[in-house]
Design a protein around this motif. Structure first.
Motif: not given
Length: 118
Positions: A9, A36, A38, A45, A91, A93, A95-96, A111, A113
């Motif tokens: 990220g 994936w 977010r 989420r 977009d 967020a 992200y995981y 996660g 960023q």
């Protein structure tokens, strides 16, 4: 021991690209469809991309990222990737990655960023 480590990220301008990586422990990765997700500030989420075992690694995308994001996996490295192109401010967020069927009560990593400036 379960482990999910997301990375990649960054802060980018609108229209830019990023590639996220997620290293997954064998206990989670093996024989699992991966995805994936977010979470934007103040929002729930959401799952944005998935990749399936078998069927040539079929993929699935949410309408909001379809055509811009590409998910892939390297089974030899237990790693899942998310290539993100044509990034938009929406977009932004955390992200995981996790399994396709992960729930709130499952283990989640920290996660990574992603911030997209306009």
């Amino acid at each position: 021991q379960a482990q999910l480590v997301e990375s990649g990220g960054d802060l980018v301008q609108a229209g830019g690209s990023l590639r996220l990586s997620c290293t997954v422990s064998e206990t989670i990765f093996s024989r699992r469809h991966m995805a994936w997700y977010r979470q934007a500030p103040g929002k729930q989420r959401e799952r944005v991309a998935g990749i399936f075992i078998g069927g040539g690694g079929a993929t699935n995308y949410s309408d909001s990222v379809k055509g811009r994001f590409t998910i892939s996996r390297d089974n030899a490295k237990n790693t899942v990737y998310l290539q993100m192109n044509s990034l938009k401010p929406e977009d932004t967020a955390v992200y995981y990655c996790n399994t396709w069927s992960a729930t709130q009560s499952d283990y989640w990593g920290q996660g990574t960023q992603v911030t997209v400036s306009s």
